[in-house]
Design an enzyme around this catalytic site. Structure first.
Site, PDB file in Angstrom:
ATOM      1  CE  LYS A  43      13.583 -10.448  20.848  1.00 48.10           C
ATOM      2  NZ  LYS A  43      12.166 -10.287  20.476  1.00 48.10           N
ATOM      3  CG  ASN A  44      12.629 -13.390  17.815  1.00 49.94           C
ATOM      4  OD1 ASN A  44      12.302 -12.747  18.810  1.00 49.94           O
ATOM      5  ND2 ASN A  44      12.965 -12.817  16.660  1.00 49.94           N
ATOM      6  CB  CYS A  83       5.332  -1.883  17.763  1.00 50.99           C
ATOM      7  SG  CYS A  83       6.250  -2.674  16.451  1.00 50.99           S
ATOM      8  NE  ARG A 116       5.831  -6.409  14.625  1.00 53.79           N
ATOM      9  CZ  ARG A 116       6.833  -6.816  15.398  1.00 53.79           C
ATOM     10  NH1 ARG A 116       7.483  -5.959  16.141  1.00 53.79           N
ATOM     11  NH2 ARG A 116       7.187  -8.081  15.414  1.00 53.79           N
ATOM     12  CG  ASP A 162      14.656  -9.338  13.930  1.00 54.89           C
ATOM     13  OD1 ASP A 162      13.876  -8.418  13.626  1.00 54.89           O
ATOM     14  OD2 ASP A 162      14.290 -10.355  14.551  1.00 54.89           O
ATOM     15  NE  ARG A 210      11.140  -5.741  23.855  1.00 53.61           N
ATOM     16  CZ  ARG A 210      10.819  -5.627  22.572  1.00 53.61           C
ATOM     17  NH1 ARG A 210      10.860  -4.471  21.972  1.00 53.61           N
ATOM     18  NH2 ARG A 210      10.441  -6.683  21.880  1.00 53.61           N
TER      19      ARG A 210
HETATM   20  C1  UD1 Z   1       8.905 -12.206  14.286  1.00 51.90           C
HETATM   21  C2  UD1 Z   1      10.059 -11.846  15.212  1.00 51.90           C
HETATM   22  C3  UD1 Z   1      10.697 -10.528  14.788  1.00 51.90           C
HETATM   23  C4  UD1 Z   1      11.081 -10.592  13.322  1.00 51.90           C
HETATM   24  C5  UD1 Z   1       9.904 -11.037  12.453  1.00 51.90           C
HETATM   25  C6  UD1 Z   1      10.280 -11.244  10.996  1.00 51.90           C
HETATM   26  C7  UD1 Z   1       9.397 -12.857  17.303  1.00 51.90           C
HETATM   27  C8  UD1 Z   1       9.000 -12.675  18.717  1.00 51.90           C
HETATM   28  N1  UD1 Z   1       9.566 -11.761  16.575  1.00 51.90           N
HETATM   29  O1  UD1 Z   1       7.924 -11.181  14.452  1.00 51.90           O
HETATM   30  O2  UD1 Z   1      11.856 -10.308  15.594  1.00 51.90           O
HETATM   31  O3  UD1 Z   1      11.500  -9.296  12.900  1.00 51.90           O
HETATM   32  O4  UD1 Z   1       9.379 -12.278  12.955  1.00 51.90           O
HETATM   33  O5  UD1 Z   1      11.287 -12.192  10.895  1.00 51.90           O
HETATM   34  O6  UD1 Z   1       9.605 -13.969  16.859  1.00 51.90           O
HETATM   35  N2  UD1 Z   1       1.883  -9.256   9.302  1.00 51.90           N
HETATM   36  C9  UD1 Z   1       0.578  -8.942   8.933  1.00 51.90           C
HETATM   37  N3  UD1 Z   1      -0.436  -9.657   9.507  1.00 51.90           N
HETATM   38  C10 UD1 Z   1      -0.230 -10.652  10.409  1.00 51.90           C
HETATM   39  C11 UD1 Z   1       1.091 -10.972  10.770  1.00 51.90           C
HETATM   40  C12 UD1 Z   1       2.133 -10.258  10.197  1.00 51.90           C
HETATM   41  O7  UD1 Z   1       0.356  -8.049   8.125  1.00 51.90           O
HETATM   42  O8  UD1 Z   1      -1.201 -11.255  10.877  1.00 51.90           O
HETATM   43  C13 UD1 Z   1       3.019  -8.526   8.687  1.00 51.90           C
HETATM   44  C14 UD1 Z   1       3.835  -7.738   9.708  1.00 51.90           C
HETATM   45  O9  UD1 Z   1       3.270  -6.463   9.948  1.00 51.90           O
HETATM   46  C15 UD1 Z   1       5.181  -7.668   9.042  1.00 51.90           C
HETATM   47  C16 UD1 Z   1       5.278  -9.013   8.311  1.00 51.90           C
HETATM   48  O10 UD1 Z   1       3.950  -9.475   8.189  1.00 51.90           O
HETATM   49  O11 UD1 Z   1       5.212  -6.617   8.105  1.00 51.90           O
HETATM   50  C17 UD1 Z   1       6.131 -10.047   9.021  1.00 51.90           C
HETATM   51  O12 UD1 Z   1       5.640 -10.277  10.312  1.00 51.90           O
HETATM   52  P1  UD1 Z   1       5.823 -11.641  11.117  1.00 51.90           P
HETATM   53  O13 UD1 Z   1       6.614 -12.621  10.318  1.00 51.90           O
HETATM   54  O14 UD1 Z   1       4.486 -12.063  11.610  1.00 51.90           O
HETATM   55  O15 UD1 Z   1       6.702 -11.141  12.344  1.00 51.90           O
HETATM   56  P2  UD1 Z   1       6.449 -11.404  13.879  1.00 51.90           P
HETATM   57  O16 UD1 Z   1       6.042 -12.809  14.101  1.00 51.90           O
HETATM   58  O17 UD1 Z   1       5.608 -10.315  14.453  1.00 51.90           O
END
Ligand code: UD1
Length: 411
Positions: free
Chosen positions: A18-19, A112, A117, A300, A392
């Site tokens: 999915k990711n 969420c 996030r 995850d 999902r």
């Molecule tokens: C992706 C995955 C999700 C997985 C996560 C961590 C997808 C669709 N989803 O989510 O399943 O759990 O990686 O492996 O690929 N953060 C900030 N600012 C930002 C971006 C992130 O503070 O601009 C924080 C987030 O709140 C979180 C952490 O960084 O605490 C990690 O987030 P991130 O690696 O960005 O996860 P996603 O890409 O949202």
């Protein structure tokens, strides 16, 4: 509805990740011709991202596990609120759209269930490439008169930010270097896809990614990598139910942290020709786990692994370092008789002899998976509400578990 008590046995095949597929479908917005994507899992999140790019003007068709995208008709730059609110990962379309149209307008995804996030690092990266970002009436609007390569240091190796920047940088003028980039396998799959379209992305899978912008990308044919989180969930299910399951279509290297933890808990994990075989034990022992970015233990799989520790002998400590609020499953597991207390970022789990089935609620995708796993070993029936969260991200979860002997059905 899950009735516990049956050890799982047999073979089960893992679907495409999915990711990986979500950002790859978003990246197909950049293509100059038709894109064929194979091994696409049948998931509601995949439908959502397809609707996002269709709403921009791309034509998308699906047959079985193959998707064909023709983005040449894209003439809009706005990802509507109805879609982004269904799936916050829609925000990965921003970088590609900005590169293609010079403009992108996306409903602000907000927080969420698992945390606030923010997407500040996505925006910081796009701004470094020459975008101007404004927030207006709940929408993020990015505009540029031309993206230009830059050196971008991420404060944290965010998966989504790395992907958004990679997509935008692929068609920026000059070279972009992302430092402290995410190293997840899904980032590597996206880089491979961009390169198959004619992009010049190097270093994906390490913490420094270098992207040389090109003026146009072509079409491509790409197969999605297997889902390491789905695979890990089946590995845990086999171990937890004292079963014997061969999990097929896996990349063993992506599963190292979960294999290590299952072995530590007392399960036997062996590499076979077509996959990973797990033999569980009725006396699993407690383990300590800390979630980390790749190649650490994936966040995850934190909830699914916690389901296992609820019945492992002794006290397990599970520390969540990636998301600030990812313990929503704890209260539901407690309703099934689990003994867990939260102390800051750690969940302290005291293994009980047995869980008891109860009506519970899936609060998010992986929390939902954890409840299914707990239901598989609980005495009696567990009824899980809000299973749309599970759909999902897990393709045919009910049928796959039934095929390895679980007593599970969907109402
Ligand atoms: C992706 C995955 C999700 C997985 C996560 C961590 C997808 C669709 N989803 O989510 O399943 O759990 O990686 O492996 O690929 N953060 C900030 N600012 C930002 C971006 C992130 O503070 O601009 C924080 C987030 O709140 C979180 C952490 O960084 O605490 C990690 O987030 P991130 O690696 O960005 O996860 P996603 O890409 O949202």
């Amino acid at each position: 509805m899950v009735k516990g008590g049956r050890p799982l046995t047999g073979k089960v095949a893992v679907s495409g990740a999915k990711n990986a597929v979500l950002p790859i479908i978003a990246a197909s917005v950049l293509a100059g011709g038709q894109v064929q994507i194979d091994d696409v899992p049948n998931l509601t999140d995949v439908e959502t991202i397809c609707q996002v790019i269709s709403s921009l003007g791309a034509s998308v068709s699906r047959e079985g596990n193959q998707i064909l995208v023709n983005p040449t008709g894209i003439d809009a730059y706005e990802a509507p609120h109805e879609l982004v609110s269904q799936m916050r990962a829609s925000v990965v379309v921003m970088g590609a759209l900005l590169a293609r149209m010079g403009r992108a307008k996306i409903s602000h995804p907000g927080g969420c269930a698992i945390g606030t996030r923010p997407i500040n690092w996505h925006l910081k990266g796009l701004e470094a490439l020459g975008a101007e970002v404004k927030i207006n009436h709940g929408y993020l609007e990015a505009t540029t008169s031309g993206l230009v390569g830059a050196r971008i240091y991420l404060d944290f190796p965010s998966v989504g930010a790395t992907e958004n920047i990679m997509m935008a940088a692929s068609m920026a003028k000059g070279v972009t270097v992302i430092e402290n980039a995410a190293q997840e396998p899904e980032v590597v799959d996206l880089a491979n896809f961009l390169n198959e379209m004619g992009g010049k992305v190097r270093g994906a899978g390490t913490n420094i990614i270098k992207i040389e912008g090109v003026s146009s990308l072509g079409g491509a044919t790409h197969s999605i990598i297997p889902d390491r989180i789905e695979a890990g969930s089946f590995l845990v299910a086999a171990a937890l139910t004292a079963g014997d399951v061969l999990v097929e279509n896996v990349i063993v290297d992506h599963l190292k942290p979960v294999i290590a933890k299952l072995r530590e808990a007392g399960a036997e994990v062996s590499e076979e020709e077509t996959g990973l075989r797990v033999r569980g034990s009725s006396s699993l022992s407690a383990i300590d786990v800390k979630t980390q970015v790749h190649p650490g233990f994936p966040t995850d799989l934190q909830a699914p692994l916690m389901a296992l520790t609820t019945v492992a002998q002794g006290t397990s400590i599970i520390t969540e370092t990636v998301f600030e609020n990812r313990f929503m499953h704890v209260d539901e597991l407690k309703r099934m008789g689990a003994r867990i207390r939260i102390e800051g970022r750690a969940a302290i789990v005291e293994g009980v002899r047995t869980l008891t089935g109860a009506p519970v609620k899936a609060t998010d995708l992986r929390a939902g998976a954890a409840l299914i796993l707990a239901g598989l070993v609980a005495e009696g029936e567990t009824e899980i509400d809000n299973i749309y969260h599970i759909d999902r991200g897990y393709e045919s979860i009910v049928e796959k578990l039934q095929s390895i002997g679980a007593d599970i059905s969907r109402r």
